[in-house]
Design a protein around this motif. Sequence first.
Motif, mmCIF file in Angstrom:
data_model
loop_
_atom_site.group_PDB
_atom_site.id
_atom_site.type_symbol
_atom_site.label_atom_id
_atom_site.label_comp_id
_atom_site.label_asym_id
_atom_site.label_seq_id
_atom_site.Cartn_x
_atom_site.Cartn_y
_atom_site.Cartn_z
ATOM 1 N N ILE A 211 0.545 -1.027 0.169
ATOM 2 C CA ILE A 211 -0.047 0.005 -0.356
ATOM 3 C C ILE A 211 0.998 1.256 -0.567
ATOM 4 O O ILE A 211 1.028 1.747 1.496
ATOM 5 N N PHE A 212 1.161 1.658 -1.580
ATOM 6 C CA PHE A 212 2.458 2.918 -1.193
ATOM 7 C C PHE A 212 2.153 3.711 -2.380
ATOM 8 O O PHE A 212 2.205 3.669 -2.845
ATOM 9 N N PRO A 213 0.950 4.066 -2.091
ATOM 10 C CA PRO A 213 0.451 5.732 -3.156
ATOM 11 C C PRO A 213 0.969 6.326 -3.290
ATOM 12 O O PRO A 213 2.038 7.317 -2.654
ATOM 13 N N PHE A 214 1.747 7.363 -4.565
ATOM 14 C CA PHE A 214 2.660 7.944 -4.773
ATOM 15 C C PHE A 214 2.218 9.360 -4.330
ATOM 16 O O PHE A 214 0.153 9.126 -4.297
ATOM 17 N N THR A 215 2.759 10.163 -3.941
ATOM 18 C CA THR A 215 2.039 11.564 -3.654
ATOM 19 C C THR A 215 2.554 12.373 -4.468
ATOM 20 O O THR A 215 3.830 12.530 -4.469
ATOM 21 N N ILE A 216 1.986 14.082 -4.426
ATOM 22 C CA ILE A 216 2.612 14.744 -5.115
ATOM 23 C C ILE A 216 2.793 16.415 -5.014
ATOM 24 O O ILE A 216 3.813 17.283 -4.884
ATOM 25 N N ASN A 217 2.265 16.276 -3.374
ATOM 26 C CA ASN A 217 2.357 17.492 -2.773
ATOM 27 C C ASN A 217 2.876 17.847 -1.889
ATOM 28 O O ASN A 217 2.826 17.306 -0.717
ATOM 29 N N ASN A 218 4.059 17.909 -1.562
ATOM 30 C CA ASN A 218 5.627 17.150 -1.094
ATOM 31 C C ASN A 218 6.697 17.975 -1.313
ATOM 32 O O ASN A 218 7.197 19.147 -3.011
ATOM 33 N N ASN A 219 7.595 19.043 -0.624
ATOM 34 C CA ASN A 219 8.745 19.167 -0.390
ATOM 35 C C ASN A 219 9.767 18.568 0.231
ATOM 36 O O ASN A 219 9.199 17.854 1.337
ATOM 37 N N VAL A 220 10.108 18.716 -0.567
ATOM 38 C CA VAL A 220 11.986 17.386 0.070
ATOM 39 C C VAL A 220 13.311 18.305 -0.003
ATOM 40 O O VAL A 220 13.415 19.548 -0.308
ATOM 41 N N GLU A 221 13.405 18.482 1.396
ATOM 42 C CA GLU A 221 14.553 19.057 1.644
ATOM 43 C C GLU A 221 15.821 18.309 1.980
ATOM 44 O O GLU A 221 15.479 17.513 3.110
ATOM 45 N N ILE A 222 17.124 17.841 1.421
ATOM 46 C CA ILE A 222 18.622 17.102 1.196
ATOM 47 C C ILE A 222 19.606 17.356 2.173
ATOM 48 O O ILE A 222 20.250 18.441 2.185
ATOM 49 N N TYR A 223 19.299 16.675 3.043
ATOM 50 C CA TYR A 223 20.311 16.630 4.833
ATOM 51 C C TYR A 223 21.684 15.343 4.062
ATOM 52 O O TYR A 223 21.657 14.971 3.558
ATOM 53 N N VAL A 224 22.556 15.754 3.801
ATOM 54 C CA VAL A 224 24.527 15.439 3.528
ATOM 55 C C VAL A 224 25.123 14.366 4.976
ATOM 56 O O VAL A 224 26.127 13.556 4.702
ATOM 57 N N ASP A 225 24.594 15.595 5.934
ATOM 58 C CA ASP A 225 25.353 14.844 7.109
ATOM 59 C C ASP A 225 24.263 15.007 8.541
ATOM 60 O O ASP A 225 23.116 15.625 8.130
ATOM 61 N N GLY A 226 24.850 14.234 9.470
ATOM 62 C CA GLY A 226 24.154 14.196 10.756
ATOM 63 C C GLY A 226 24.227 15.985 11.203
ATOM 64 O O GLY A 226 22.783 16.328 11.899
ATOM 65 N N ASN A 227 25.370 17.190 11.302
ATOM 66 C CA ASN A 227 24.649 18.284 11.626
ATOM 67 C C ASN A 227 23.896 19.172 11.138
ATOM 68 O O ASN A 227 22.951 19.783 11.391
ATOM 69 N N GLU A 228 23.169 19.015 10.129
ATOM 70 C CA GLU A 228 22.283 19.341 8.881
ATOM 71 C C GLU A 228 21.025 19.097 9.214
ATOM 72 O O GLU A 228 20.519 19.796 9.734
ATOM 73 N N LYS A 229 20.959 17.596 9.501
ATOM 74 C CA LYS A 229 19.473 16.809 9.797
ATOM 75 C C LYS A 229 19.559 17.375 11.568
ATOM 76 O O LYS A 229 17.868 17.881 11.786
ATOM 77 N N PHE A 230 20.056 17.345 12.486
ATOM 78 C CA PHE A 230 19.632 17.624 13.288
ATOM 79 C C PHE A 230 19.221 19.242 14.008
ATOM 80 O O PHE A 230 18.254 19.565 15.463
ATOM 81 N N LYS A 231 20.013 19.922 13.050
ATOM 82 C CA LYS A 231 20.304 21.664 13.361
ATOM 83 C C LYS A 231 18.142 21.178 13.381
ATOM 84 O O LYS A 231 17.729 22.052 13.731
ATOM 85 N N ASN A 232 17.826 20.931 12.330
ATOM 86 C CA ASN A 232 16.270 21.362 11.282
ATOM 87 C C ASN A 232 15.748 20.569 12.355
ATOM 88 O O ASN A 232 14.337 21.254 12.635
ATOM 89 N N LEU A 233 15.938 19.265 12.860
ATOM 90 C CA LEU A 233 15.029 18.373 13.343
ATOM 91 C C LEU A 233 14.852 19.136 14.484
ATOM 92 O O LEU A 233 13.859 19.108 15.261
ATOM 93 N N ILE A 234 15.525 19.167 15.692
ATOM 94 C CA ILE A 234 15.645 20.395 16.497
ATOM 95 C C ILE A 234 14.571 21.442 16.529
ATOM 96 O O ILE A 234 14.041 21.867 17.840
ATOM 97 N N LYS A 235 14.934 21.779 15.493
ATOM 98 C CA LYS A 235 14.054 23.086 15.050
ATOM 99 C C LYS A 235 12.477 22.911 15.022
ATOM 100 O O LYS A 235 11.814 23.324 15.956
ATOM 101 N N ASP A 236 12.146 21.685 15.124
ATOM 102 C CA ASP A 236 11.253 21.282 14.308
ATOM 103 C C ASP A 236 10.706 20.716 15.271
ATOM 104 O O ASP A 236 9.190 20.949 15.830
#
Length: 492
Positions: free
Chosen positions: A121-146
């Motif tokens: 059950i894997f429907p596709f969706t198009i209403n998405n905004n995607v940000e790509i992070y290339v290491d943990g520092n980028e990811k955790f900085k944004n995750l903590i803010k969220d």
Amino acid sequence: MVLKIILVLFYILSVIISIKLILENRDPSKTLIWILIFMLFPVIGILAYAALGRNIRKIKMNKAYKMANNMKKENLLFNLDEMKELAQCQSTMIKEGKLPYSKNIDFRVLRVVSLLLNTGIFPFTINNNVEIYVDGNEKFKNLIKDIRDAKDHIHLEYFIIKDSEIGEKIKKELIDKAKAGVKIRIIYDDVGCWRFWFHRKFFNEMRIYGIEIIPYLKGKITIPIGGQLNYRNHRKIVVIDGKIGYTGGINIGDEYIGKNKKFGYWRDTHIRIEGTSVYMLQMIFLTDWYYNTKKVLLKENLFPKLNDKGSCMMQIVASGPDSDWESMHYAYFYAICQAKKSIYIETPYFIPDESLLKALKCAALSGVELIILFPKIADHKIVNIASYSYFQEILESGGKVYLYNKGFLHSKVIIIDNFMASTGSANMDLRSFKLNFEVNAFIYDDNIINEIKKDFMDDLENSEELERNKFENRNTAMKIKESIARLFSPLL
């Protein structure tokens, strides 16, 4: 006399299990290996089979079906039923040659989308905004803010959570939100987080403030008889207020932010999603929560209405031993076979089965550019050694292998031409495709694919080519090690 009787009983049990394996119509080579082990080492063979060899997929499928029926009886499957209807509707439209919201779409995208619709059950969706992070520092900085901005709930699901510097930061933020009334639930893998078998303070401090924390497939007692050590939850999922989602390869630990002296810089790939695909991550988390607690959490506040977020077309795909089909395995195989120009792969472990290996070699032999990026530093020695035995065949067929030397490469990415990219928790190995519970995002958006490809090319600049001539002249001892490690690759 007693030992002889025990040995005879083990031989009889070996014969019974061998017949059972033959009737299950498994991979013939694996079946023969097990039978050979039973014949030569019956006691060790039976114990190994109990821990690693049982067909857990069928066992868990039956359990999953029973659980789904229980959820239906409680009439609490409205979101899942809606997803099923959406998937069925999309599948029908694709068969008719239509795809909503998209024009001039690559035929190969239709086929991959259709395959994933038909294997789960894997429907596709198009209403998405995607940000790509290339290491943990980028990811955790944004995750903590969220996390700080969360209003209703926070769901986290990780293979590894460590009592570490970044772990303490995340814990503090979660406790602060729990005090503010935000509902927080955490799923961790019991084997991936084995340290917490002995040091429980980290989780207990969060439980004091009402944070619910559960292990996935608790493994300490069931390993000898249930084989659950071999089937781990490798997923990395965060869902915040049902509006923001994270998934990828980064767990919670200091090595993921480059603070491990052995590995140094830790290169990984993680994505942040805003939009409809967050619903899919939410459903995976809620299903995993129910699977381990029998508590249904399908409530409307977990699926809030979403405004327009973007136009990225994607599918969130989950796989595991409880699935009917090896969805990611099948999708990768099909996409590789459809490649016209290039196949780019980043993976910390490279242990393909015969079908994937043959598909990659066929692509390279036909003139498709095949590049595999692999870490020069090993974090799992035996798996690393086994991977090199497969590189021999890749190089012989005309593919290229590069060794990343800026630090440790943990990124899990595959890019096929410009029509598909996939990233998430799944490695290019048998464990990810057949044994572990995984989650990946399949992305069909040109802009995002180009961004992922650019990151790949940047990594290539920090890598050295594994030259065929030099590699073939490696010493005999190394070749023997690789061949022995490869024998055990189905279990690695």
